[in-house]
Enzyme design. Structure first.
Site, PDB file in Angstrom:
ATOM      1  CB  SER A 144      -0.940  -0.011   1.130  1.00 32.52           C
ATOM      2  OG  SER A 144      -1.519   1.272   1.409  1.00 32.52           O
ATOM      3  CE1 TYR A 158      -3.945  -2.180   5.074  1.00 29.65           C
ATOM      4  CE2 TYR A 158      -3.253  -0.061   4.160  1.00 29.65           C
ATOM      5  CZ  TYR A 158      -3.698  -1.252   4.002  1.00 29.65           C
ATOM      6  OH  TYR A 158      -3.868  -1.655   2.684  1.00 29.65           O
TER       7      TYR A 158
END
Length: 245
Positions: A144, A158
């Site tokens: 990501s 995250y």
């Protein structure tokens, strides 16, 4: 000729589902893993079969070592040896500053995105590596852009979990490079899928460099390139699909 066998962890929705559907159109037999949404998984399986491929959906928790081993085993039993793998399982948790984040939630995020990912990589080596009697294969891990920009004010945990994915791709690719395996990553930016919190696409999309979020199929194309023989000398790479973000 034997069709390649692609297993997608987290293949019932979003990027994983888009990859599965296109893979079926391009000659793969496909197994998708899902945790709870059996109906969505069944729709993906139907799309692959309609395109002429064999397909099945396997329930399992990709944070569980036992489930990961079982999903790989059931795929091999039903379709043949796993030759390609995509890790698209991921959760973010509620957005917040780090000092407001719940420890139980963060632990779950790391179990799915980091521990689960590295256990899947280990299982890939056990099934694909020539060292273990396999015939080689190609792996793509979903990272990501949060790992690059840090996720400040939204999801620092995250970002950290996906930063670990970036590191394991580098290390694993070097470990198995002479054993017939390639391991790469794709790093999506803001993609319009259901992993996004309500309202975020509308808020963030217009201020992105291209003025819009990405679509799942745009990431799927990058994944399928890295899985393909056209990327035969691409190993340990991380391909950004982030619209210049």
């Amino acid at each position: 000729m034997t069709r390649p066998v692609l297993l997608i962890a987290g293949g019932s929705r979003g990027i994983g589902a888009a990859t599965a559907k296109r893979a079926g159109e391009r000659g793969y037999d496909v197994a998708i893993n899902y945790k709870s949404n059996a109906n969505a998984a069944a729709d993906v399986v139907a799309s692959v079969k309609k395109a002429g491929g064999k397909a099945l959906a396997i329930q399992g928790d990709m944070a569980s070592e036992a489930d990961i081993a079982r999903v790989f085993g059931e795929t091999a039993q039903a379709l043949g040896p796993v030759t390609h793998f995509v890790h698209s399982s991921g959760i973010i948790g509620p957005y917040s500053r780090l000092d407001e984040a719940d420890a139980t939630m963060m632990r779950e995020v790391f179990e799915v995105n980091t521990l689960g990912a590295i256990l899947c990589l280990r299982e890939c080596a056990r099934h694909m590596s020539t060292k273990h009697g396999g015939k080689g294969g190609a792996v793509v891990m979903l990272s990501s852009m949060a790992a690059t920009i840090g996720g400040a004010g939204e999801c620092v945990w995250y970002a950290a979990a996906k930063g670990a994915v970036d590191s394991m791709v580098i290390g694993m690719s070097r470990e198995v490079a002479k054993e017939g395996m390639r391991v790469n990553a794709v790093t999506p930016g803001v993609i319009d899928t259901d992993i996004q919190p309500a309202g975020r696409i509308e808020r963030v999309g217009p201020i992105l460099p291209m003025g819009r979020p990405g679509e799942a199929h745009e990431v799927a194309e990058a994944i399928l390139f890295l899985l393909s023989d056209a990327a035969s000398y691409v190993n340990g790479a991380n391909l950004r699909v982030s619209g210049a973000r």
